[in-house]
Motif scaffolding. Sequence first.
Motif, PDB file in Angstrom:
ATOM      1  N   LEU A  68       0.966  -0.758   0.216  1.00 15.86           N
ATOM      2  CA  LEU A  68      -0.028   0.044   0.451  1.00 15.86           C
ATOM      3  C   LEU A  68       0.745   1.479   0.163  1.00 15.86           C
ATOM      4  N   SER A  69       0.844   2.273  -0.085  1.00 16.23           N
ATOM      5  CA  SER A  69       0.792   3.234  -0.873  1.00 16.23           C
ATOM      6  C   SER A  69       1.206   4.040   0.792  1.00 16.23           C
ATOM      7  N   ARG A  70       1.812   5.224   0.734  1.00 16.24           N
ATOM      8  CA  ARG A  70       2.120   6.210   2.237  1.00 16.24           C
ATOM      9  C   ARG A  70      -0.005   6.013   2.703  1.00 16.24           C
ATOM     10  N   LEU A  71      -0.048   7.358   1.418  1.00 17.61           N
ATOM     11  CA  LEU A  71      -1.067   7.905   1.484  1.00 17.61           C
ATOM     12  C   LEU A  71      -2.758   7.083   1.859  1.00 17.61           C
ATOM     13  N   VAL A  72      -2.712   5.848   0.922  1.00 19.72           N
ATOM     14  CA  VAL A  72      -3.549   4.775   1.107  1.00 19.72           C
ATOM     15  C   VAL A  72      -3.283   4.047   2.780  1.00 19.72           C
ATOM     16  N   ARG A  73      -2.584   3.981   2.850  1.00 24.54           N
ATOM     17  CA  ARG A  73      -2.607   3.685   4.630  1.00 24.54           C
ATOM     18  C   ARG A  73      -2.736   4.211   5.300  1.00 24.54           C
ATOM     19  N   GLU A  74      -2.790   5.657   5.897  1.00 23.31           N
ATOM     20  CA  GLU A  74      -3.140   6.468   6.261  1.00 23.31           C
ATOM     21  C   GLU A  74      -4.664   6.233   6.573  1.00 23.31           C
ATOM     22  N   ARG A  75      -5.099   6.422   4.927  1.00 24.87           N
ATOM     23  CA  ARG A  75      -6.706   6.460   4.836  1.00 24.87           C
ATOM     24  C   ARG A  75      -7.355   5.295   5.160  1.00 24.87           C
ATOM     25  N   CYS A  76      -6.778   3.898   5.469  1.00 24.48           N
ATOM     26  CA  CYS A  76      -7.580   2.887   6.280  1.00 24.48           C
ATOM     27  C   CYS A  76      -7.899   3.122   7.781  1.00 24.48           C
ATOM     28  N   ASP A  77      -9.057   2.508   7.865  1.00 26.74           N
ATOM     29  CA  ASP A  77      -9.152   2.639   9.072  1.00 26.74           C
ATOM     30  C   ASP A  77      -8.932   1.104   9.872  1.00 26.74           C
ATOM     31  N   GLU A  78      -8.163   0.549   9.461  1.00 27.00           N
ATOM     32  CA  GLU A  78      -7.322  -1.295   9.515  1.00 27.00           C
ATOM     33  C   GLU A  78      -6.719  -1.605   8.771  1.00 27.00           C
ATOM     34  N   THR A  79      -5.979  -2.193   8.896  1.00 30.47           N
ATOM     35  CA  THR A  79      -4.983  -3.243   8.098  1.00 30.47           C
ATOM     36  C   THR A  79      -4.762  -4.633   8.596  1.00 30.47           C
TER      37      THR A  79
END
Length: 311
Positions: free
Chosen positions: A265-276
């Motif tokens: 995942l890219s950094r910005l998309v990862r930050e947008r995730c509620d959970e991984t």
Amino acid sequence: MRKPGTKKGAVVGSGGQRRKGLEGKGPTPKAHERPNHKAYRKPLSPQAKQRNDTKRRDTGPTSELVAGRNPVLECLRAEVPATALYVAIGIDADDRVTAAVQLAADRGLSVLEVSRPELDRLTNNATHQGISLQIPPFEYSHPDDLLDIAKESGEDALLVALDGVTDPRNLGAVIRSAAAFGAHGVVVPQRRSASITAVAWRTSAGTAARMPVAVATNLTRTLKDWADTGLMVVGLDADSSITVDELELATGPIVVVVGSEGRGLSRLVRERCDETVSIPMAAGVESLNASVAAGVVLAEIARRRRVAGRI
């Protein structure tokens, strides 16, 4: 006329007979447009690339030609939408060519005989083996349309977002898994992403015809908009301490984000995730193919929803 006082003949001149030869050839092409100029071999500046990209976008979607006997036959068997089948005049027909022509005729496609030079031109000199299939451009949906489709189904939304997946075979496999496990749509970013090509069509086994695929101008912003409507954003991350077995968000409205095999995942998309979440695997195996990982997670979500009576 002879010149006076000389034995030489008439003065040589065109007499207006080669007037076109006296006309100019137009402005000199720019340096980067001349193959023999050193600037032609240099990489274009960002501004030039942007201008070229704009020109390419202005041309609009174009049809694609699938070349080769096996690829053409596979596309026809997978019921990939097509408009015409091109067959070279005097082709040495084998079972694959016969089957392709029969399938095309059964579907009402135009079967056109063309010369080999013409087929070379149409396929851009690809190895076509005397046969080629024309596929129209894919019709993408808008990200908002996927939410409407989920709402109309009466079920909790289940969407799939691809972040940096550039292999059309992976895209086709994800579409196939999404259709198999009840997803309502797939979204891909506009840039740095695979698109629906003949390869993706073939890998999806025809499910791309009934699975909506949307294009997001900005994937991060699209995920934020979906989150604002109540969807939970879950990203696949091999380093996450939460496994898919612990995915309690599966029974609610959810969007599963799949990253690329290389960088994830890219950094910005990862930050947008509620959970991984991660997928538990045997020792010695580092990661799964992006499409396989998506299939595993979607299967677990579908299982949890069946148990909970949500589907």
